[in-house]
Design a protein around this motif. Structure first.
Motif, mmCIF file in Angstrom:
data_model
loop_
_atom_site.group_PDB
_atom_site.id
_atom_site.type_symbol
_atom_site.label_atom_id
_atom_site.label_comp_id
_atom_site.label_asym_id
_atom_site.label_seq_id
_atom_site.Cartn_x
_atom_site.Cartn_y
_atom_site.Cartn_z
ATOM 1 N N HIS A 165 0.767 -1.210 -0.038
ATOM 2 C CA HIS A 165 0.147 -0.080 0.039
ATOM 3 C C HIS A 165 0.708 1.235 0.023
ATOM 4 O O HIS A 165 1.825 1.409 0.822
ATOM 5 C CB HIS A 165 -0.888 -0.006 1.238
ATOM 6 C CG HIS A 165 -1.712 1.207 1.342
ATOM 7 N ND1 HIS A 165 -1.558 2.399 2.092
ATOM 8 C CD2 HIS A 165 -2.951 1.485 0.650
ATOM 9 C CE1 HIS A 165 -2.321 3.256 1.831
ATOM 10 N NE2 HIS A 165 -3.367 2.624 1.202
ATOM 11 N N LYS A 166 0.894 1.945 -0.851
ATOM 12 C CA LYS A 166 1.344 3.175 -1.137
ATOM 13 C C LYS A 166 0.752 4.306 -1.764
ATOM 14 O O LYS A 166 0.004 4.227 -2.650
ATOM 15 C CB LYS A 166 2.869 3.065 -1.732
ATOM 16 C CG LYS A 166 3.712 4.156 -2.180
ATOM 17 C CD LYS A 166 4.449 4.501 -0.886
ATOM 18 C CE LYS A 166 5.612 5.445 -1.065
ATOM 19 N NZ LYS A 166 6.292 5.744 -0.067
ATOM 20 N N GLN A 167 0.668 5.644 -1.232
ATOM 21 C CA GLN A 167 0.342 6.578 -1.692
ATOM 22 C C GLN A 167 1.035 7.621 -2.625
ATOM 23 O O GLN A 167 2.035 7.901 -2.160
ATOM 24 C CB GLN A 167 -0.593 7.683 -0.815
ATOM 25 C CG GLN A 167 -1.417 8.643 -1.431
ATOM 26 C CD GLN A 167 -2.283 9.551 -0.380
ATOM 27 O OE1 GLN A 167 -2.559 8.860 0.569
ATOM 28 N NE2 GLN A 167 -2.793 10.517 -0.632
ATOM 29 N N LYS A 197 2.332 11.053 -4.503
ATOM 30 C CA LYS A 197 2.223 12.458 -4.400
ATOM 31 C C LYS A 197 1.272 13.051 -5.263
ATOM 32 O O LYS A 197 1.242 12.352 -6.512
ATOM 33 C CB LYS A 197 3.482 13.095 -4.508
ATOM 34 C CG LYS A 197 4.328 12.770 -3.098
ATOM 35 C CD LYS A 197 5.568 13.593 -3.169
ATOM 36 C CE LYS A 197 6.539 13.204 -2.215
ATOM 37 N NZ LYS A 197 7.767 13.858 -2.053
ATOM 38 N N SER A 200 -2.107 12.793 -6.055
ATOM 39 C CA SER A 200 -2.656 11.803 -6.803
ATOM 40 C C SER A 200 -4.118 12.275 -6.335
ATOM 41 O O SER A 200 -4.666 12.350 -5.394
ATOM 42 C CB SER A 200 -2.267 10.570 -6.123
ATOM 43 O OG SER A 200 -2.458 10.530 -5.032
ATOM 44 N N ASP A 216 -2.972 10.299 -12.979
ATOM 45 C CA ASP A 216 -3.718 11.127 -12.232
ATOM 46 C C ASP A 216 -4.749 12.364 -13.027
ATOM 47 O O ASP A 216 -4.298 12.394 -14.134
ATOM 48 C CB ASP A 216 -3.267 11.509 -10.709
ATOM 49 C CG ASP A 216 -2.222 12.778 -11.134
ATOM 50 O OD1 ASP A 216 -2.286 13.310 -12.202
ATOM 51 O OD2 ASP A 216 -1.382 12.883 -10.376
#
Length: 82
Positions: free
Chosen positions: A3-5, A7, A9, A26
């Motif tokens: 799980h990674k977000q 930037k 986004s 995005d």
């Protein structure tokens, strides 16, 4: 698996996988390329001419198709056309 977000986004388009990579575009027109593997590895982030995009990318025959603003980009290994 992980799980990674990313930037900056705000994702509306679907993710697309091809050539061992996951492509995420995005709403601001930034394309993130992540390795499709057990560990998170951000390979690249690129902006599409400053235009936003709500279109899902398409992958086939070695070409990644990306739409941004009023342009359609075909990105091939070592070559970009619009």
């Amino acid at each position: 698996k992980w799980h990674k977000q990313l930037k900056r986004s705000a994702f509306r388009p679907s993710l697309v996988a091809g050539d061992g990579k996951i492509y995420a575009v995005d709403s601001y027109g930034r394309t993130s390329v992540v390795a499709a593997g057990p560990d998170f590895e951000l390979i690249a982030q690129n902006d599409l001419d400053g235009s936003g995009s709500n279109a899902s990318p398409a992958y086939g025959a070695g070409c990644l198709l990306l739409r941004a603003g009023d342009a359609l980009f075909c990105i091939e290994r070592g070559r970009v056309t619009s």
